[in-house]
Each structure stands twice: as C-alpha cells, then as structure tokens.
Design an enzyme around this catalytic site. Structure first.
Site, PDB file in Angstrom:
ATOM      1  N   SER A 152       0.833  -1.201   0.000  1.00 42.77           N
ATOM      2  CA  SER A 152       0.000   0.000   0.000  1.00 42.77           C
ATOM      3  C   SER A 152       0.876   1.263   0.000  1.00 42.77           C
ATOM      4  O   SER A 152       1.656   1.469  -0.923  1.00 42.77           O
ATOM      5  CB  SER A 152      -0.969  -0.042   1.181  1.00 42.77           C
ATOM      6  OG  SER A 152      -1.978   0.927   1.050  1.00 42.77           O
ATOM      7  N   ASP A 244     -10.217  -4.518  -4.185  1.00 42.12           N
ATOM      8  CA  ASP A 244      -9.370  -3.456  -3.641  1.00 42.12           C
ATOM      9  C   ASP A 244      -9.509  -2.217  -4.500  1.00 42.12           C
ATOM     10  O   ASP A 244      -9.368  -2.285  -5.727  1.00 42.12           O
ATOM     11  CB  ASP A 244      -7.906  -3.926  -3.615  1.00 42.12           C
ATOM     12  CG  ASP A 244      -6.949  -2.893  -3.041  1.00 42.12           C
ATOM     13  OD1 ASP A 244      -7.403  -1.864  -2.498  1.00 42.12           O
ATOM     14  OD2 ASP A 244      -5.730  -3.118  -3.134  1.00 42.12           O
ATOM     15  N   HIS A 274      -8.119  -5.210   0.056  1.00 39.28           N
ATOM     16  CA  HIS A 274      -6.941  -4.456   0.474  1.00 39.28           C
ATOM     17  C   HIS A 274      -6.538  -4.864   1.896  1.00 39.28           C
ATOM     18  O   HIS A 274      -7.381  -4.994   2.781  1.00 39.28           O
ATOM     19  CB  HIS A 274      -7.243  -2.955   0.439  1.00 39.28           C
ATOM     20  CG  HIS A 274      -6.020  -2.098   0.581  1.00 39.28           C
ATOM     21  ND1 HIS A 274      -5.164  -1.860  -0.462  1.00 39.28           N
ATOM     22  CD2 HIS A 274      -5.504  -1.433   1.647  1.00 39.28           C
ATOM     23  CE1 HIS A 274      -4.181  -1.083  -0.058  1.00 39.28           C
ATOM     24  NE2 HIS A 274      -4.358  -0.822   1.218  1.00 39.28           N
TER      25      HIS A 274
END
Length: 303
Positions: A152, A244, A274
């Site tokens: 991320s 996601d 995610h």
C-alpha cells in the site's frame, strides 16, 4: 466472489469509538491503537527465527529478521496510508518471508504523517538504504544483493526509493509492491467498483492529502510514481487484490513498467481485499502471497 475469510477477518478488529472531543488527531491515535490491538488475531503467533533484532539505521528504527549470515537483504516498508502501521503490524509477514526466502528482511519504522509529512518518510527510506550499503557487513548481511518492497503506502515509498536509487546509479536488484498506492488523483474505476471493502476513495484522498499537504507536490515523481521515467527500474513483482480500490492503479503501474522494458510479474489475488497480505492467521491467500514473495526473492537474490 468475495472470500468468506475476508468477511470473517473484518470482524476481528474493534472499531475505534467516535470520540466526543472531535479532535482528528485523537481519533487518529485511536485508529492506530486498534490496528496494534488486532495484531495477534489477524496475523497469528510469532514464527521463531535465529535472528530478530532491532536496529538503529542512522537514526531510523528498523527490525532485522534473518536465518543465516551473509544473506541478501530485502528492505520492507509497511502500509497504513503513511499515517498508520509499524514494524509490529507486519512482523509476522516479515518473519515468514525471511524464513521462506533465505533473505534477511529489514523492516523500517519510517516517520508517519501528519506529525511528519512528505518527504520525511521517503528520506527515512533513503537513509536506511544508505545504511545497509555502508554497514550491512556489520549486521552480518550481504548488502551487494539488495531488494525493496512494501504494501500500500509502503509500496509507493518502495518504488519511489527504487527509482531514486536508479537515478543515483546504485540500482536495486528487485522490487515487490503489494497493492501499491500509485495515483494521488484516486481516479481509477476500481474505487467506484470495490470501495466498500475496507478502502474507499474518500479515505485514500485523505491519506494522500495528509502525507503531502502541498497539492503542488502530489504529481512530482517522488510522490506519483507514474510521473517518472520508468526505464531501468528493477525487475518487479506486483500483487493486487480483486476487491481493492487500488487494484486498477496497481495494474496500470505494471503495464507502465512493462512498456518501459522492465521485467514484471503481476499477480491478482481473487476474492480478497486491500490489506489481506498481512492477515496470515485468517486469510489463506495471505500465506500464499508471502510464499510467492519469498520464492521470487530467493530466485532473484539468493541463487
């Protein structure tokens, strides 16, 4: 179809209370603590390793995981929107990668926003890479074989660092990007399709704005990876997740790297969302992803 393990995992973390003070920073602290409190149930017990030691990398706290001496080094940068997360939240993931890959993993406790905005976190990553090159032998690792990765926000930091290393003529050997944050515009269609599964456009826009308060900087190469010339970037593994909001920008980045002549493997994990990759205790694909990363690092760096 959404993996039912994702739904089960979502119920494990307590929701921070909405504080009556309406102090955004106090609310941020509550969210950070909720993430810490959920580590055991989300990520499981510690995998014992021969070496797990905290390291001061020229002022940047890190944690080193290793199974042998003179191992290649994988520098890892946790996710959390540049505002959350610690070496603790990715501890089990780093242990598994170190165990399966034969690489030493150096997990970085970079400074977080809003206390420390851009470029503080990126500067910390650069400091750690310089430290590894200078002092790796003292740590018992081989700094001549060096990769970087992150999930991320950590994926964004990792790939920017890799590009900066390329520009300094000290290229890295590999990069691993797990659902990386690539686009400050949050313009991908996946935000509209899957934003309700743990990450939406509003929260991602807030993360970008918190990390880089000056809008003029959000489209420079040190913030937006697609604004850079990507030729000569290291071979890359990109992992994305079907449910996601960052799915499409990760895929777009894989395509851009390929167009620039960079060897890329892009794997999309279906049915997960995610943040799945660190939840080793509750999502089977988290363990599969960790082992994929370890296999790629082993092939790239170790043999």
């Amino acid at each position: 179809m959404l993996n039912p393990q994702v739904t089960a995992a979502a119920g494990l973390r307590s929701r921070p209370p909405v504080l009556s003070s309406a102090d955004p920073y106090e609310q941020l602290q509550a969210v950070r603590q909720a993430m810490i409190d959920a580590i055991e149930v989300e990520t499981g017990p510690e995998l014992p390793l021969p070496v797990v030691v905290d390291v001061d990398a020229d002022g940047v706290p890190c944690r080193l995981y290793a199974t042998r001496t003179d191992a290649p080094v994988f520098v890892y940068l946790h996710g959390g929107g540049w505002c959350y997360g610690t070496v603790e939240t990715v501890d089990r993931l780093c242990r598994r990668i170190a165990d399966r890959s034969g690489c030493a993993v150096l997990s970085v406790e970079y400074r977080l926003a809003p206390e420390h905005v851009f470029p503080a976190a990126q500067d910390d990553v650069d400091t750690v890479l310089a430290f590894v090159r200078k002092s790796g032998a003292d740590l018992g690792v081989d700094p001549s074989r060096l990769a970087i990765g992150g999930d991320s926000a950590g994926g964004q930091l990792a790939t920017v660092a890799a590009r900066r290393q390329r520009d300094q003529a000290t290229p890295l050997d590999h990069q691993v990007l797990i659902y990386p944050a690539i686009d400050p515009m949050t313009a991908s269609e996946s935000y509209d399709e899957v934003g309700s599964y743990g990450l939406d456009r509003a929260s991602m826009k807030l993360a970008w704005e918190t990390y880089v308060p000056d809008p003029r900087l959000r489209f420079t190469p040190d913030v937006a990876p697609l604004a850079a010339d990507l030729a000569g970037m290291p071979p890359t593994l990109i992992i994305t997740a079907e449910y996601d909001a960052l799915r499409d920008e990760g895929a777009d980045y894989a395509d851009a790297l390929l167009a620039a002549g960079v060897p890329v493997v892009h794997t999309r994990y279906m049915g997960v969302n995610h943040g799945f990759a660190r939840k080793l205790a509750v999502i089977d694909d988290a363990r599969v992803a960790a082992d994929q990363i370890a296999s790629v690092l082993r092939a790239s760096l170790c043999f």
